[in-house]
Design an enzyme around this catalytic site. Sequence first.
Site, PDB file in Angstrom:
ATOM      1  N   GLY A   1       0.576  -4.824   1.019  1.00  0.00           N
ATOM      2  CA  GLY A   1      -0.710  -4.879   0.302  1.00  0.00           C
ATOM      3  C   GLY A   1      -0.587  -5.384  -1.459  1.00  0.00           C
TER       4      GLY A   1
ATOM      5  N   GLU B   1      -0.452  -8.800  -0.898  1.00  0.00           N
ATOM      6  CA  GLU B   1      -1.878  -9.464  -0.563  1.00  0.00           C
ATOM      7  C   GLU B   1      -2.890  -9.822  -1.665  1.00  0.00           C
ATOM      8  OE1 GLU B   1      -1.818  -6.381   2.393  1.00  0.00           O
ATOM      9  OE2 GLU B   1      -2.922  -7.357   3.408  1.00  0.00           O
TER      10      GLU B   1
ATOM     11  N   GLU C   1       5.056  -4.991   7.226  1.00  0.00           N
ATOM     12  CA  GLU C   1       3.941  -4.360   7.573  1.00  0.00           C
ATOM     13  C   GLU C   1       4.272  -3.588   8.914  1.00  0.00           C
ATOM     14  OE1 GLU C   1       2.700  -6.746   6.270  1.00  0.00           O
ATOM     15  OE2 GLU C   1       1.068  -6.008   5.018  1.00  0.00           O
TER      16      GLU C   1
ATOM     17  N   ALA D   1       0.575  -1.325   0.417  1.00  0.00           N
ATOM     18  CA  ALA D   1       0.119  -0.207   0.419  1.00  0.00           C
ATOM     19  C   ALA D   1       0.865   1.405  -0.038  1.00  0.00           C
ATOM     20  CB  ALA D   1      -0.782  -0.082   1.389  1.00  0.00           C
TER      21      ALA D   1
HETATM   22  C1  HXC Z   1       5.315   4.218  -1.550  1.00  0.00           C
HETATM   23  C2  HXC Z   1       7.134   3.729  -2.255  1.00  0.00           C
HETATM   24  C3  HXC Z   1       6.607   1.835  -1.432  1.00  0.00           C
HETATM   25  C4  HXC Z   1       5.031   2.062  -0.887  1.00  0.00           C
HETATM   26  C5  HXC Z   1       8.616   1.940  -2.796  1.00  0.00           C
HETATM   27  N1  HXC Z   1       8.576   3.162  -2.581  1.00  0.00           N
HETATM   28  N2  HXC Z   1       8.204   0.824  -1.791  1.00  0.00           N
HETATM   29  N3  HXC Z   1       6.120   4.808  -2.428  1.00  0.00           N
HETATM   30  N4  HXC Z   1       4.374   3.464  -0.482  1.00  0.00           N
HETATM   31  N5  HXC Z   1       5.274   0.687  -0.385  1.00  0.00           N
HETATM   32  C6  HXC Z   1       8.562   4.214  -2.947  1.00  0.00           C
HETATM   33  C7  HXC Z   1      10.117   4.430  -2.540  1.00  0.00           C
HETATM   34  O1  HXC Z   1       9.775   5.581  -1.464  1.00  0.00           O
HETATM   35  C8  HXC Z   1      11.177   5.320  -3.618  1.00  0.00           C
HETATM   36  O2  HXC Z   1      10.549   6.658  -4.068  1.00  0.00           O
HETATM   37  C9  HXC Z   1      10.310   4.128  -5.193  1.00  0.00           C
HETATM   38  O3  HXC Z   1       9.210   4.083  -4.818  1.00  0.00           O
HETATM   39  C10 HXC Z   1      11.842   3.370  -4.995  1.00  0.00           C
HETATM   40  O4  HXC Z   1      11.563   2.813  -4.176  1.00  0.00           O
HETATM   41  P1  HXC Z   1      13.135   2.496  -3.181  1.00  0.00           P
HETATM   42  O5  HXC Z   1      12.534   2.345  -1.694  1.00  0.00           O
HETATM   43  O6  HXC Z   1      14.468   3.211  -3.822  1.00  0.00           O
HETATM   44  O7  HXC Z   1      13.362   1.170  -4.135  1.00  0.00           O
HETATM   45  P2  HXC Z   1      14.688  -0.220  -3.255  1.00  0.00           P
HETATM   46  O8  HXC Z   1      15.546   0.573  -2.584  1.00  0.00           O
HETATM   47  O9  HXC Z   1      14.840  -0.185  -5.121  1.00  0.00           O
HETATM   48  O10 HXC Z   1      13.940  -0.441  -2.322  1.00  0.00           O
HETATM   49  C11 HXC Z   1      13.043  -1.206  -2.978  1.00  0.00           C
HETATM   50  C12 HXC Z   1      11.974  -1.507  -1.459  1.00  0.00           C
HETATM   51  C13 HXC Z   1      12.147  -0.608  -0.651  1.00  0.00           C
HETATM   52  C14 HXC Z   1      12.445  -2.887  -0.822  1.00  0.00           C
HETATM   53  C15 HXC Z   1      10.729  -2.369  -2.557  1.00  0.00           C
HETATM   54  O11 HXC Z   1      10.787   0.517  -1.504  1.00  0.00           O
HETATM   55  C16 HXC Z   1      10.589  -0.881   0.630  1.00  0.00           C
HETATM   56  O12 HXC Z   1      10.772  -1.768   1.627  1.00  0.00           O
HETATM   57  N6  HXC Z   1       8.911  -0.138   0.310  1.00  0.00           N
HETATM   58  C17 HXC Z   1       8.449  -0.205   1.193  1.00  0.00           C
HETATM   59  C18 HXC Z   1       7.800  -2.000   1.646  1.00  0.00           C
HETATM   60  C19 HXC Z   1       6.846  -1.802   2.315  1.00  0.00           C
HETATM   61  O13 HXC Z   1       6.959  -1.504   3.642  1.00  0.00           O
HETATM   62  N7  HXC Z   1       5.446  -2.371   1.743  1.00  0.00           N
HETATM   63  C20 HXC Z   1       4.420  -2.341   2.803  1.00  0.00           C
HETATM   64  C21 HXC Z   1       3.566  -1.034   2.865  1.00  0.00           C
HETATM   65  S1  HXC Z   1       1.901  -0.658   4.069  1.00  0.00           S
HETATM   66  P3  HXC Z   1      11.304   8.059  -3.686  1.00  0.00           P
HETATM   67  O14 HXC Z   1      10.452   8.950  -4.558  1.00  0.00           O
HETATM   68  O15 HXC Z   1      11.808   8.423  -2.657  1.00  0.00           O
HETATM   69  O16 HXC Z   1      12.356   7.461  -5.467  1.00  0.00           O
HETATM   70  C22 HXC Z   1       1.325  -2.353   3.376  1.00  0.00           C
HETATM   71  C23 HXC Z   1      -0.020  -2.163   3.576  1.00  0.00           C
HETATM   72  C24 HXC Z   1      -0.803  -2.748   3.285  1.00  0.00           C
HETATM   73  O17 HXC Z   1       1.566  -2.775   2.029  1.00  0.00           O
HETATM   74  C25 HXC Z   1      -2.489  -3.177   4.108  1.00  0.00           C
HETATM   75  C26 HXC Z   1      -3.299  -1.818   3.902  1.00  0.00           C
HETATM   76  C27 HXC Z   1      -3.674  -1.352   5.357  1.00  0.00           C
END
Ligand code: HXC
Length: 257
Positions: free
Chosen positions: A108, A111, A131, A65
């Site tokens: 997400g 999911e 998460e 998400a």
């Molecule tokens: C918003 C995101 C994002 C996310 C990545 N980006 N994931 N933006 N929400 N979930 C953005 C980054 O901020 C970055 O933007 C660009 O995408 C590239 O990501 P990087 O981090 O620079 O890439 P990398 O170093 O290759 O790392 C990839 C990654 C990392 C390991 C996937 O991006 C990451 O850990 N992302 C978050 C994963 C996560 O925690 N997902 C769960 C979310 S909570 P900029 O602008 O900086 O270039 C969830 C809840 C669901 O899903 C349930 C519903 C409530």
Amino acid sequence: MAYETILTETRGKVGLITLNRPQALNAINSGLTRDVLAALQAFEADTTIGCIVITGSEKAFAAGADIKEMQSRSFVQSYLDDFFAEWDAMLRVRKPIIAAVSGYALGGGCELAMACDFIIASDTAKFGQPEITLGVMPGMGGSQRLTRFVGKSKAMDMCLTGRMMDAAEAERSGLVSRVVPAGELLEEALKAADKIASFSLPAVMMNKEAVNRSYEVSLSEGLRFERRVFHSMFALEDQKEGMSAFSEKRKPSFNNR
Ligand code: HXC
């Protein structure tokens, strides 16, 4: 219909949805939610379509998400608008949906893949429910579907440590149906979808409904449901066609009747 966060196309009888927010690794924001659900509904309504594929980019199916959109949410806002409940509409799509996953399928994103009917993964795929690292928990089905698919021990491990599972572990655990080389992912997923779409649509939909039923009811109720649906299939012209074609040693020609 014009979409902002996805691309859609039809390939024969297959509807293809490609998540397309590369700047955010296909993070699921409100726009992407609206677009994917609208595209699913459009393919569901399109009588020429027999199967749907959802895919992302090589680097990310979806990295979760959208954290930036979510971070300032309040409890009351989330409760009142029933945050993420709109995805329940995906459960009402009766045509099969295949997730073709390459790269990250996190939070997400994992999911969303699990809400599809099955997952074909590239050998670069990485699944996770991170998460916990953000101070929250899965909210789009992860704690329930992952547990049913891979069992309690692995689901707890994934949700509590936030670690990622690679494609080999995902296949071993039953999370994905098959793993293919990265360069062949879309081709393989489309091939599977094309195969499904070549069969009788009502038979395909009844198969999907029966398998999904097994997640909702007891074994005896599920078996009863299967038998009733199975019996009803003898009313299909496609059943006559499929069985006649076998006996006559020819290819069947299904008419979705
Ligand atoms: C918003 C995101 C994002 C996310 C990545 N980006 N994931 N933006 N929400 N979930 C953005 C980054 O901020 C970055 O933007 C660009 O995408 C590239 O990501 P990087 O981090 O620079 O890439 P990398 O170093 O290759 O790392 C990839 C990654 C990392 C390991 C996937 O991006 C990451 O850990 N992302 C978050 C994963 C996560 O925690 N997902 C769960 C979310 S909570 P900029 O602008 O900086 O270039 C969830 C809840 C669901 O899903 C349930 C519903 C409530």
